[in-house]
Design a protein around this motif. Structure first.
Motif, PDB file in Angstrom:
ATOM      1  N   VAL A 132       0.815  -1.225   0.000  1.00 25.57           N
ATOM      2  CA  VAL A 132       0.000   0.000   0.000  1.00 25.57           C
ATOM      3  C   VAL A 132       0.844   1.269   0.000  1.00 25.57           C
ATOM      4  O   VAL A 132       0.296   2.368   0.097  1.00 25.57           O
ATOM      5  N   TYR A 154      -0.199   4.388  -1.772  1.00 28.02           N
ATOM      6  CA  TYR A 154      -1.413   5.019  -1.258  1.00 28.02           C
ATOM      7  C   TYR A 154      -1.177   5.746   0.066  1.00 28.02           C
ATOM      8  O   TYR A 154      -1.725   6.825   0.295  1.00 28.02           O
ATOM      9  N   TYR A 161      -4.852   4.427   5.873  1.00 31.37           N
ATOM     10  CA  TYR A 161      -4.199   3.173   5.481  1.00 31.37           C
ATOM     11  C   TYR A 161      -3.195   2.666   6.500  1.00 31.37           C
ATOM     12  O   TYR A 161      -2.544   1.640   6.280  1.00 31.37           O
ATOM     13  N   PRO A 184      -5.565  -4.142   0.584  1.00 29.25           N
ATOM     14  CA  PRO A 184      -4.985  -4.048  -0.755  1.00 29.25           C
ATOM     15  C   PRO A 184      -5.993  -4.314  -1.869  1.00 29.25           C
ATOM     16  O   PRO A 184      -6.005  -3.607  -2.893  1.00 29.25           O
ATOM     17  N   LEU A 192      -8.255  -1.311  -2.263  1.00 31.95           N
ATOM     18  CA  LEU A 192      -7.594  -0.225  -2.983  1.00 31.95           C
ATOM     19  C   LEU A 192      -7.577  -0.485  -4.488  1.00 31.95           C
ATOM     20  O   LEU A 192      -7.734   0.436  -5.297  1.00 31.95           O
ATOM     21  N   ASP A 215      -7.806   5.407  -4.289  1.00 34.50           N
ATOM     22  CA  ASP A 215      -7.590   6.220  -3.081  1.00 34.50           C
ATOM     23  C   ASP A 215      -8.774   7.154  -2.871  1.00 34.50           C
ATOM     24  O   ASP A 215      -8.902   8.178  -3.543  1.00 34.50           O
TER      25      ASP A 215
END
Length: 299
Positions: A32, A35, A232, A266, A269, A274
């Motif tokens: 991640v 992000y 996150y 994950p 996403l 985002d």
């Protein structure tokens, strides 16, 4: 200068009930990184370290110390509480993220401002902090009243689970105002929410003075140096929960922080992208919003 984080003790169990290891956590952060890094970049970090896993007491760590690699960015900032300079770690790339995670830092807690304009936050945060007597549906109800105010005044706002028991609502400021101005505006919003929900909410910071079933609207999170878990970020909580940005239509009864973990974030996403990127976008005009709030509250 070569950047490479030395990763150690990857088999160490951090979440005993789930069998989730330190290596699993670092693998999540690696996945991640594109992000989470925009919300960490150039921000001083207050690190909450749990090097022996979530069942042992963790501790906050602010100073980078002498052991930090030369390639990890740091920033010295004066701390009024300790009356000394603190050399904060700053996380600008994957290698730094993994270095910090390898310290046993499960959660990432960035400042609301960047080192380029340290007294001007990028956003304000409405921290909806429940008591042990509240349900998460209660938290959702407060978040939806904040959403009503956003809609009534034309403000953009972005919502995420805290990854623990609360919800955070962010409003973009784009470095237009100081921390003092930001905190004052957050207090105005919190007061309006409390006026609409006087039985369920409180602005009283002291636990001993609050009623046992009231939700604290913490506008004081908008002071310089205050931090919350980043979007996150993993939390040292059962299930390896993650602070998860939400679409507003997901904020409804039945939502649970445990819905979002290092296992499924994950994939979420990949599906949704985002949802939080607007937080770093165009900021509001406080003067114009105050005028609208005066109309809304007098109606």
């Amino acid at each position: 200068m070569k950047k490479q984080a030395e990763l150690t003790n990857l088999d160490k169990i951090y979440w005993p009930k789930e069998g989730i290891t330190k290596g699993d956590m670092l693998e999540y952060y690696s996945k991640v990184a594109p992000y989470i890094l925009p919300y960490l970049k150039n921000r001083p970090l207050s690190l909450f370290r749990s090097p022996n896993g979530i069942e042992e007491k963790g501790f906050f760590h602010k100073d980078a110390g002498d052991d930090a690699p030369k390639w990890v960015k740091t920033k010295e900032i004066y701390s009024e509480s300790t009356d000394k300079m603190v050399n904060y770690l700053v996380c600008n790339d994957l290698e730094s993220l993994l270095y910090i995670g390898n310290l046993g830092c499960i959660e990432m807690n960035p400042w609301n401002s960047t080192i380029s304009k340290i007294d001007h936050p990028d956003y304000i945060v409405m921290d909806i902090d429940p008591s042990d007597k509240n349900t998460f549906d209660d938290v959702v109800d407060v978040a939806l009243v904040i959403k009503d105010i956003l809609d009534e005044t034309g403000m953009d706002g972005y919502c995420k689970t805290s990854g623990a028991s609360g919800i955070h609502v962010y409003i973009p400021f784009n470095k237009k105002y100081t921390y003092d101005e930001s905190r004052g505006f957050a207090e105005v919003l919190a007061t309006i929410v409390h006026d609409r929900m006087p039985k369920l909410t409180t602005l009283e910071r002291s636990l001993s003075k609050r009623k046992k079933n009231q939700i604290y609207i913490d506008y004081l999170q908008n002071r310089i140096g205050q931090t919350l878990a980043s979007a996150y970020s993993v939390r040292p909580k059962p299930g390896a929960t993650v602070s998860a940005p939400l679409e507003w239509n997901e904020v409804k009864h039945g939502l649970r922080p445990s819905d979002f973990t290092i296992q499924n974030m994950p994939g979420r996403l990949e599906e949704k992208g985002d949802l939080f990127k607007g937080v770093l976008g165009k900021g509001i005009n406080i003067s114009k919003i105050i005028e609208k709030l005066e109309v809304v509250t007098s109606a």
